[in-house]
Design a protein around this motif. Structure first.
Motif, PDB file in Angstrom:
ATOM      1  N   ASP A  32       0.827  -1.221   0.000  1.00 30.14           N
ATOM      2  CA  ASP A  32       0.000   0.000   0.000  1.00 30.14           C
ATOM      3  C   ASP A  32       0.859   1.268   0.000  1.00 30.14           C
ATOM      4  N   ILE A  33       1.892   1.256  -0.815  1.00 32.07           N
ATOM      5  CA  ILE A  33       2.850   2.367  -0.849  1.00 32.07           C
ATOM      6  C   ILE A  33       2.259   3.543  -1.622  1.00 32.07           C
ATOM      7  N   LEU A  34       2.353   4.708  -1.010  1.00 32.63           N
ATOM      8  CA  LEU A  34       1.879   5.932  -1.636  1.00 32.63           C
ATOM      9  C   LEU A  34       2.903   7.018  -1.322  1.00 32.63           C
ATOM     10  N   ILE A  43       4.828  13.384   0.747  1.00 33.89           N
ATOM     11  CA  ILE A  43       3.926  12.634   1.625  1.00 33.89           C
ATOM     12  C   ILE A  43       4.190  11.151   1.375  1.00 33.89           C
ATOM     13  N   VAL A  44       4.348  10.379   2.453  1.00 33.28           N
ATOM     14  CA  VAL A  44       4.696   8.966   2.344  1.00 33.28           C
ATOM     15  C   VAL A  44       3.774   8.145   3.236  1.00 33.28           C
ATOM     16  N   ARG A  45       3.151   7.130   2.632  1.00 34.76           N
ATOM     17  CA  ARG A  45       2.314   6.177   3.381  1.00 34.76           C
ATOM     18  C   ARG A  45       2.670   4.770   2.926  1.00 34.76           C
ATOM     19  N   PHE A  46       2.581   3.823   3.839  1.00 35.10           N
ATOM     20  CA  PHE A  46       2.833   2.420   3.508  1.00 35.10           C
ATOM     21  C   PHE A  46       2.324   1.556   4.651  1.00 35.10           C
ATOM     22  N   SER A  47       2.193   0.282   4.380  1.00 37.89           N
ATOM     23  CA  SER A  47       1.959  -0.697   5.428  1.00 37.89           C
ATOM     24  C   SER A  47       3.034  -1.768   5.288  1.00 37.89           C
ATOM     25  N   ILE A  48       3.225  -2.538   6.346  1.00 32.64           N
ATOM     26  CA  ILE A  48       4.242  -3.581   6.353  1.00 32.64           C
ATOM     27  C   ILE A  48       3.622  -4.854   6.908  1.00 32.64           C
ATOM     28  N   LYS A  49       3.836  -5.949   6.219  1.00 32.97           N
ATOM     29  CA  LYS A  49       3.370  -7.242   6.692  1.00 32.97           C
ATOM     30  C   LYS A  49       4.568  -8.040   7.193  1.00 32.97           C
ATOM     31  N   ILE A  97      -0.294  -1.031   9.871  1.00 31.11           N
ATOM     32  CA  ILE A  97      -1.071  -0.192   8.958  1.00 31.11           C
ATOM     33  C   ILE A  97      -1.238   1.175   9.613  1.00 31.11           C
ATOM     34  N   LEU A  98      -0.857   2.213   8.892  1.00 35.00           N
ATOM     35  CA  LEU A  98      -1.075   3.566   9.397  1.00 35.00           C
ATOM     36  C   LEU A  98      -2.563   3.842   9.525  1.00 35.00           C
ATOM     37  N   LYS A  99      -2.932   4.622  10.530  1.00 36.70           N
ATOM     38  CA  LYS A  99      -4.326   5.038  10.654  1.00 36.70           C
ATOM     39  C   LYS A  99      -4.692   5.907   9.454  1.00 36.70           C
ATOM     40  N   GLU A 100      -5.966   6.024   9.193  1.00 37.52           N
ATOM     41  CA  GLU A 100      -6.462   6.633   7.954  1.00 37.52           C
ATOM     42  C   GLU A 100      -5.841   7.986   7.619  1.00 37.52           C
ATOM     43  N   ASN A 101      -5.721   8.872   8.562  1.00 34.30           N
ATOM     44  CA  ASN A 101      -5.208  10.216   8.275  1.00 34.30           C
ATOM     45  C   ASN A 101      -3.753  10.406   8.679  1.00 34.30           C
TER      46      ASN A 101
END
Length: 127
Positions: A32-34, A43-49, A97-101
């Motif tokens: 979910d890299i953005l 602006i950087v967002r991601f999740s890690i499994k 997972i980062l929270k929505e905002n």
């Protein structure tokens, strides 16, 4: 069933002796890299499994920002998991997972950065 249990134990034994680099390669997945420009920031967002069997107390994600030709411009290190952080311990077989905002950002981006980047998990520490 007994064969499966033996195989599972073999994997657990192997993971317990893996280097951090091997654990990253085989057990941590960036998803979910953005990454995008916003005014003079990134602006950087991601999740890690974490598909492995080890709990992790620190993760450093490295983003290299590149120009249109793929040349390095700037780097940023992000620490989504560290001792005392909001997210605490990164348990085995879970997902960060980062929270929505929520997001990470880097200020003072050079004007020649238009959104090209490379991202990777660079460093971890086990519990």
């Amino acid at each position: 069933s007994k064969k499966l249990l033996l195989r599972t134990q073999e994997l657990l034994d192997k993971e317990s002796t893996m280097s951090e680099a091997e654990y990253i390669k085989y057990n941590l997945i960036l998803k979910d890299i953005l990454v995008y420009p916003h005014e003079n920031s990134a602006i950087v967002r991601f999740s890690i499994k974490n598909t492995g069997s080890r709990d992790i107390k620190k993760i450093m994600v490295l983003v290299n920002f590149l120009d249109d030709n793929g040349n390095f411009i700037k780097k940023s290190e992000y620490f989504p998991i560290y001792e005392g952080s909001l997210y605490g311990i990164f348990k085995a077989n879970t997902e960060y997972i980062l929270k929505e905002n929520d997001y990470f950002y880097t200020d003072n981006m050079p004007s020649n950065w238009k959104g090209k980047y490379e991202i990777k998990i660079e460093e971890i520490e086990y519990y």
